[in-house]
Design a protein around this motif. Structure first.
Motif, PDB file in Angstrom:
ATOM      1  N   LEU A  58       1.095  -1.404  -0.292  1.00 41.41           N
ATOM      2  CA  LEU A  58       0.154   0.214  -0.051  1.00 41.41           C
ATOM      3  C   LEU A  58       0.755   1.477   0.516  1.00 41.41           C
ATOM      4  O   LEU A  58       1.057   2.741  -0.888  1.00 41.41           O
ATOM      5  N   GLY A  59       2.557   1.211   1.231  1.00 39.99           N
ATOM      6  CA  GLY A  59       2.478   2.948   1.264  1.00 39.99           C
ATOM      7  C   GLY A  59       3.600   2.744  -0.687  1.00 39.99           C
ATOM      8  O   GLY A  59       2.992   3.585  -0.756  1.00 39.99           O
ATOM      9  N   ARG A  60       3.664   1.472  -1.119  1.00 42.20           N
ATOM     10  CA  ARG A  60       4.281   1.828  -2.548  1.00 42.20           C
ATOM     11  C   ARG A  60       3.533   2.146  -3.550  1.00 42.20           C
ATOM     12  O   ARG A  60       4.335   2.664  -4.448  1.00 42.20           O
ATOM     13  N   ILE A  61       2.364   1.551  -3.141  1.00 39.21           N
ATOM     14  CA  ILE A  61       0.905   1.789  -4.551  1.00 39.21           C
ATOM     15  C   ILE A  61       0.887   3.589  -4.079  1.00 39.21           C
ATOM     16  O   ILE A  61       0.655   4.637  -5.097  1.00 39.21           O
ATOM     17  N   ALA A  62       0.813   4.361  -3.108  1.00 39.04           N
ATOM     18  CA  ALA A  62       0.751   5.338  -2.796  1.00 39.04           C
ATOM     19  C   ALA A  62       1.589   6.695  -2.977  1.00 39.04           C
ATOM     20  O   ALA A  62       1.810   7.580  -3.639  1.00 39.04           O
ATOM     21  N   GLU A  63       3.470   5.913  -3.467  1.00 38.79           N
ATOM     22  CA  GLU A  63       4.237   6.766  -3.711  1.00 38.79           C
ATOM     23  C   GLU A  63       4.785   6.881  -4.949  1.00 38.79           C
ATOM     24  O   GLU A  63       5.301   7.530  -5.684  1.00 38.79           O
ATOM     25  N   THR A  64       4.450   5.325  -5.830  1.00 33.55           N
ATOM     26  CA  THR A  64       4.525   5.707  -7.069  1.00 33.55           C
ATOM     27  C   THR A  64       3.238   6.259  -8.411  1.00 33.55           C
ATOM     28  O   THR A  64       2.666   6.850  -7.472  1.00 33.55           O
ATOM     29  N   SER A  65       4.301   7.559  -9.257  1.00 35.18           N
ATOM     30  CA  SER A  65       3.807   7.971 -10.241  1.00 35.18           C
ATOM     31  C   SER A  65       3.465   7.239 -11.383  1.00 35.18           C
ATOM     32  O   SER A  65       2.761   8.191 -12.384  1.00 35.18           O
ATOM     33  N   ASP A  66       4.311   6.402 -11.524  1.00 34.36           N
ATOM     34  CA  ASP A  66       4.086   6.046 -12.967  1.00 34.36           C
ATOM     35  C   ASP A  66       2.743   4.542 -12.857  1.00 34.36           C
ATOM     36  O   ASP A  66       2.795   4.352 -12.252  1.00 34.36           O
ATOM     37  N   PRO A  67       2.159   5.591 -13.718  1.00 34.27           N
ATOM     38  CA  PRO A  67       1.091   4.131 -13.894  1.00 34.27           C
ATOM     39  C   PRO A  67       1.011   2.692 -14.007  1.00 34.27           C
ATOM     40  O   PRO A  67       0.736   1.618 -13.793  1.00 34.27           O
ATOM     41  N   ASP A  68       2.377   2.271 -15.068  1.00 33.50           N
ATOM     42  CA  ASP A  68       2.192   1.154 -15.299  1.00 33.50           C
ATOM     43  C   ASP A  68       2.268   0.276 -13.751  1.00 33.50           C
ATOM     44  O   ASP A  68       2.647  -0.391 -13.090  1.00 33.50           O
ATOM     45  N   ARG A  69       4.062   1.376 -13.390  1.00 34.85           N
ATOM     46  CA  ARG A  69       4.133   0.208 -12.176  1.00 34.85           C
ATOM     47  C   ARG A  69       2.932   0.390 -10.849  1.00 34.85           C
ATOM     48  O   ARG A  69       3.019  -0.767 -10.052  1.00 34.85           O
ATOM     49  N   ARG A  70       2.329   1.567 -10.538  1.00 31.92           N
ATOM     50  CA  ARG A  70       1.345   0.983  -9.693  1.00 31.92           C
ATOM     51  C   ARG A  70       0.467   0.221 -10.256  1.00 31.92           C
ATOM     52  O   ARG A  70       0.027  -0.679  -9.022  1.00 31.92           O
ATOM     53  N   ASN A  71       0.170  -0.123 -11.240  1.00 29.30           N
ATOM     54  CA  ASN A  71      -0.553  -1.558 -11.830  1.00 29.30           C
ATOM     55  C   ASN A  71      -0.144  -3.055 -11.419  1.00 29.30           C
ATOM     56  O   ASN A  71      -0.963  -3.663 -11.208  1.00 29.30           O
ATOM     57  N   GLN A  72       1.552  -3.063 -10.942  1.00 32.80           N
ATOM     58  CA  GLN A  72       1.991  -4.133 -10.975  1.00 32.80           C
ATOM     59  C   GLN A  72       1.564  -4.434  -9.566  1.00 32.80           C
ATOM     60  O   GLN A  72       1.172  -5.074  -9.285  1.00 32.80           O
ATOM     61  N   THR A  80      -7.516  -2.814 -15.193  1.00 29.46           N
ATOM     62  CA  THR A  80      -7.132  -2.072 -14.202  1.00 29.46           C
ATOM     63  C   THR A  80      -6.429  -0.453 -14.938  1.00 29.46           C
ATOM     64  O   THR A  80      -6.774   0.201 -14.815  1.00 29.46           O
ATOM     65  N   LYS A  81      -5.500  -0.574 -16.057  1.00 25.40           N
ATOM     66  CA  LYS A  81      -5.223   0.336 -16.451  1.00 25.40           C
ATOM     67  C   LYS A  81      -6.233   1.354 -17.408  1.00 25.40           C
ATOM     68  O   LYS A  81      -5.713   2.161 -17.166  1.00 25.40           O
ATOM     69  N   GLU A  82      -6.853  -0.144 -17.671  1.00 26.12           N
ATOM     70  CA  GLU A  82      -8.058   1.465 -18.283  1.00 26.12           C
ATOM     71  C   GLU A  82      -9.273   2.005 -17.058  1.00 26.12           C
ATOM     72  O   GLU A  82      -9.637   2.981 -17.569  1.00 26.12           O
ATOM     73  N   LEU A  83      -8.995   0.627 -16.013  1.00 27.62           N
ATOM     74  CA  LEU A  83     -10.083   1.935 -15.078  1.00 27.62           C
ATOM     75  C   LEU A  83      -9.640   3.362 -14.160  1.00 27.62           C
ATOM     76  O   LEU A  83      -9.753   3.736 -14.162  1.00 27.62           O
ATOM     77  N   THR A  84      -8.196   2.928 -14.227  1.00 26.12           N
ATOM     78  CA  THR A  84      -7.690   4.422 -13.938  1.00 26.12           C
ATOM     79  C   THR A  84      -7.447   5.377 -14.640  1.00 26.12           C
ATOM     80  O   THR A  84      -6.549   6.582 -14.871  1.00 26.12           O
ATOM     81  N   LYS A  85      -8.485   5.377 -16.190  1.00 27.08           N
ATOM     82  CA  LYS A  85      -8.120   6.287 -17.050  1.00 27.08           C
ATOM     83  C   LYS A  85      -9.369   7.236 -16.558  1.00 27.08           C
ATOM     84  O   LYS A  85      -9.188   8.325 -17.027  1.00 27.08           O
ATOM     85  N   ALA A  86      -9.983   6.194 -15.783  1.00 27.10           N
ATOM     86  CA  ALA A  86     -11.284   7.275 -14.849  1.00 27.10           C
ATOM     87  C   ALA A  86     -10.480   8.000 -14.029  1.00 27.10           C
ATOM     88  O   ALA A  86     -10.008   7.626 -12.796  1.00 27.10           O
ATOM     89  N   PRO A  87     -10.209   9.280 -14.295  1.00 26.20           N
ATOM     90  CA  PRO A  87      -9.465  10.575 -13.222  1.00 26.20           C
ATOM     91  C   PRO A  87      -9.564   9.854 -11.431  1.00 26.20           C
ATOM     92  O   PRO A  87      -9.094   9.851 -10.719  1.00 26.20           O
TER      93      PRO A  87
END
Length: 245
Positions: free
Chosen positions: A133-147, A180-187
């Motif tokens: 959860l901490g790493r998801i919050a910290e990353t700004s890279d969409p691909d890395r966030r989805n991983q 998930t990548k498509e989902l996060t296109k919805a801001p």
């Protein structure tokens, strides 16, 4: 010429448990899919929609961005937002699977998995989930966030103590990362997903399988709403004793 927007807007449904932008998007999407707003028709202005929904214009703007990302509308400078399709973009078919099919499988699999994880989890499992959860919050890279998002769901399966659940979710990993990548296109989904993950995590920490199942169902239902899903994921959740929640 595209049809002008209507001067009167029919009342919208009562707001559900979701963010304002998600609610506005879902209501407009429903109107588009039902034919209330037709292809080539201009939607009401941001100001009109904001007044009708009782929200701010930035909230409406975020909802319209989500509709455009999903292929329902397009924005024309100086003219407004127009409907271009009454159904979700064909690009949102993941291999041979539709968003609805993916959601059905996720609900059938991930809700009981998280309930089991809440019962069987170890302190090591809690540490892994918290770190993710901490790493998801910290990353700004969409691909890395989805991983990392997918890693979080796999870690929940691992906490269930059943390696077959881990294998099943890992087998779906590629499809789910694209989904998930498509989902996060919805801001609005980016912030919502963080909140939903936190609710799932807290229920696992408390060893509360019922709350964990409900939190996961809400998480999946939010995805259904973005893609125009029908039946509520919550209505398909069973309590730990097998009865409907």
């Amino acid at each position: 010429m595209p049809a002008e927007n209507r001067t009167e807007i029919e009342p919208f449904e009562k707001m559900e448990r979701r963010t304002a932008a998600a609610y506005v998007q879902a209501q407009l999407q429903k109107r588009i899919e039902s034919g209330a707003f037709r292809p080539e028709e201009r939607l009401p202005s941001e100001a009109e929609l904001a007044s009708s929904f009782g929200v701010s214009r930035p909230v409406v703007r975020e909802a319209l961005m989500s509709l455009q990302a999903l292929g329902y509308t397009e924005s024309q400078t100086g003219r407004g937002t127009f409907v271009v399709s009454d159904r979700i973009s064909g690009a949102l078919i993941f291999g041979r699977y539709t968003p609805a099919q993916i959601q059905e499988v996720r609900c059938a699999l991930e809700v009981p998995v998280v309930q089991l994880a809440a019962v069987k989890r170890t302190e090591q499992d809690i540490g892994v989930l918290a770190s993710l959860l901490g790493r998801i919050a910290e990353t700004s890279d969409p691909d890395r966030r989805n991983q990392l998002d997918m890693d979080f769901h796999v870690a929940i399966a691992n906490a269930s103590g059943n390696p077959l659940f881990v294998m099943l979710i890992e087998e779906m990993r590629g499809i789910l990362e694209d989904y998930t990548k498509e989902l996060t296109k919805a801001p609005h989904r980016r912030g919502e997903a963080r909140t939903e993950h936190a609710e799932i995590y807290q229920a696992i920490v408390r060893r509360d399988p019922a709350a964990a199942g409900q939190a996961m169902a809400r998480h999946l239902e939010a995805g259904e709403a973005v893609f125009g899903g029908g039946a509520s994921a919550l209505s398909r959740v069973a309590a730990p004793d097998g009865s409907p929640a």
